[in-house]
Scaffold this active site. Structure first.
Site, PDB file in Angstrom:
ATOM      1  N   CYS A  70       0.821  -1.218   0.000  1.00 33.35           N
ATOM      2  CA  CYS A  70       0.000   0.000   0.000  1.00 33.35           C
ATOM      3  C   CYS A  70       0.850   1.262   0.000  1.00 33.35           C
ATOM      4  O   CYS A  70       0.530   2.254  -0.663  1.00 33.35           O
ATOM      5  CB  CYS A  70      -0.943  -0.001   1.193  1.00 33.35           C
ATOM      6  SG  CYS A  70      -0.101  -0.192   2.790  1.00 33.35           S
ATOM      7  N   HIS A 364      -1.722   0.779   7.155  1.00 32.97           N
ATOM      8  CA  HIS A 364      -2.084   0.976   5.751  1.00 32.97           C
ATOM      9  C   HIS A 364      -1.671   2.378   5.317  1.00 32.97           C
ATOM     10  O   HIS A 364      -1.452   3.269   6.140  1.00 32.97           O
ATOM     11  CB  HIS A 364      -3.601   0.805   5.600  1.00 32.97           C
ATOM     12  CG  HIS A 364      -4.077   0.628   4.195  1.00 32.97           C
ATOM     13  ND1 HIS A 364      -3.462  -0.198   3.278  1.00 32.97           N
ATOM     14  CD2 HIS A 364      -5.142   1.185   3.534  1.00 32.97           C
ATOM     15  CE1 HIS A 364      -4.120  -0.169   2.137  1.00 32.97           C
ATOM     16  NE2 HIS A 364      -5.138   0.669   2.255  1.00 32.97           N
ATOM     17  N   ASN A 385      -8.178   4.575  -2.192  1.00 35.77           N
ATOM     18  CA  ASN A 385      -7.587   3.344  -1.694  1.00 35.77           C
ATOM     19  C   ASN A 385      -6.960   2.580  -2.857  1.00 35.77           C
ATOM     20  O   ASN A 385      -7.069   2.985  -4.014  1.00 35.77           O
ATOM     21  CB  ASN A 385      -8.654   2.504  -0.983  1.00 35.77           C
ATOM     22  CG  ASN A 385      -8.051   1.588   0.079  1.00 35.77           C
ATOM     23  OD1 ASN A 385      -6.854   1.338   0.105  1.00 35.77           O
ATOM     24  ND2 ASN A 385      -8.890   1.068   0.954  1.00 35.77           N
TER      25      ASN A 385
END
Length: 440
Positions: A70, A364, A385
């Protein structure tokens, strides 16, 4: 020796359960759907509609799939939107596999160097044990991405696409962990047996050569030269020949990564505001950009993020997406789950206590692409995202202000936008943090 639980105490626990209002119905709910679903607030509130007063135009979301990249996806995402708009390339995506290949190689090098430098310590030493616990995961920090890009450059995804292992890293993680732990034992034994520095270095290089081979099998070898073909928004064809990853970066992105700094906000005891911190254990590109951040109050972190969005630039941010989130609807709400009401007990911790007890984690990284301001104050945030378009609003999430306050821990901001107090903090010496620090 602690006291054991007596049967009289168990009888008291049972009596207390029986007297708790609604226990029978609540037990059925928890047993049928689990504590989170049983305590979840209503989804789809109008207050969390995906409409924002300040919003940056962006492309379709990316998908990291079953990997922990991520941090790398988010950094490349902040760049690709600018390049896409500048050159008129719709839904441009840079190769995450290219930089991930070198990330795993660089992490291996750092791990082996840590093992060499700590060879005089017992294998049970806390620091050595921490190295061995995670020799080569696929997680990382913003500064890791910046260091990789500065050293190796960037390529379009068409030049080095995803492979089975790049997007499903579990088996590769296990393979590298086994290999590096074996390498660690070999290095420690060689040093204990009196090997010279030259012999130790030769052994390390042989080990890294094998790591390179493993990575080449998993990712494919990174391109050294390539042609870049694309059609712009007007359907005009373009081809740019004989590019290297560095020349591609310079021509199509061209950011000076030294213009950006990470701001974190933690009230944990022992961490001062307006003070830089350094995590040497995370400096995975040896000799490259160090992993540092300036700790600031939450109000400053938010003000700087708003300033960058209003300037037209997206914001990389580290957070704990595992807290108070619903993946499918793309909801990030501060009080989405009320475990305190469900279990009839106070389940809350202050932010400082969450960091001190390791309840707070940067699990994250995502990208802020918009904010909704009412009377100048943020009420919700638009979040890009990297979990594909099937989640949220075509892959975009909405975070309310309470969630952002509680679980957004880091943002990366252009230095020119920083407040005078934060700029002054950059001149201070950074304090080194141990490998087990809560913000690692």
């Amino acid at each position: 020796m602690g006291k054991s639980i007596s049967f009289d105490q168990i009888a008291a626990y049972k009596q207390d359960l029986a007297k708790t209002p609604g226990s029978s119905a609540l037990a059925k709910a928890v047993q049928n759907v689990g504590p989170l679903a049983a305590s979840r607030d209503i989804l789809g509130k109008s207050a969390l509609s995906p409409v924002f007063s300040d919003e940056i135009s962006t492309d379709a979301v990316t998908n990291q799939k079953q990997s922990g990249r991520c941090w790398l996806f988010s950094e490349l995402n902040t760049m690709r939107h600018v390049t896409s708009a500048k050159f008129g390339i719709k839904d441009l995506e840079f190769s995450q596999a290219f930089n991930a290949f070198y990330d795993r190689l660089e992490k291996s090098n750092l791990f082996l160097q840590h093992i060499i430098e700590s060879a005089d310590k017992p294998i049970t030493d806390r620091t050595v044990a921490a190295y061995l616990a995670d020799p080569n995961g696929d997680g990382g920090q913003y500064d890791n991405a910046a260091a990789l890009i500065a050293k190796y450059g960037v390529v379009p995804k068409s030049v080095m696409p995803e492979t089975y292992h790049s997007s499903r890293t579990g088996a590769l993680n296990a393979t590298l962990t086994l290999k590096l732990r074996k390498d660690a034992i070999e290095l420690r034994k060689a040093i204990a047996d009196g090997a010279t520095d030259e012999e130790v270095e030769a052994l390390k290089q042989s080990q890294l050569s094998t790591i390179y081979r493993i990575l080449a099998y998993a990712y494919g070898e990174p391109a050294q030269k390539f042609d870049f073909e694309y059609r712009d928004k007007d359907n005009n064809y373009h081809i740019d020949r004989d590019l290297t990853p560095k020349t591609f970066y310079e021509k199509y992105i061209g950011w000076n990564l030294d213009d950006y700094v990470t701001l974190a906000s933690t009230p944990e005891a022992g961490k001062e505001y307006y003070q830089p911190y350094h995590m040497p254990s995370q400096d995975t590109v040896v000799g490259g950009r160090p992993v540092t951040f300036v700790n600031v109050p939450q109000k400053d972190l938010e003000a700087m993020a708003i300033a960058q969005i209003k300037s037209g630039e997206t914001v990389w941010f580290g957070n704990d997406v595992s807290e108070n989130s619903d993946r499918k609807s793309g909801t990030l709400e501060g009080n989405l789950y009320d475990l305190s009401a469900l279990f009839n007990t106070n389940m809350t911790l202050s932010k400082g206590d969450r960091f001190a007890t390791r309840q707070a984690e940067v699990t994250h990284a995502m990208v802020l692409t918009g904010v909704d301001l009412v009377d100048g104050q943020p009420t919700k945030w638009k979040v890009e995202n990297s979990w594909g378009k099937e989640n949220g609003h075509d892959g975009y999430f909405v975070a309310d202000e309470q969630w952002f306050t509680d679980y957004a821990y880091e943002v990366v901001i252009k230095k020119s936008l920083l407040s005078p107090e934060i700029k002054a903090a950059l001149d201070k010496d950074a304090i080194d943090l141990p490998i087990w620090d809560s913000l690692r």
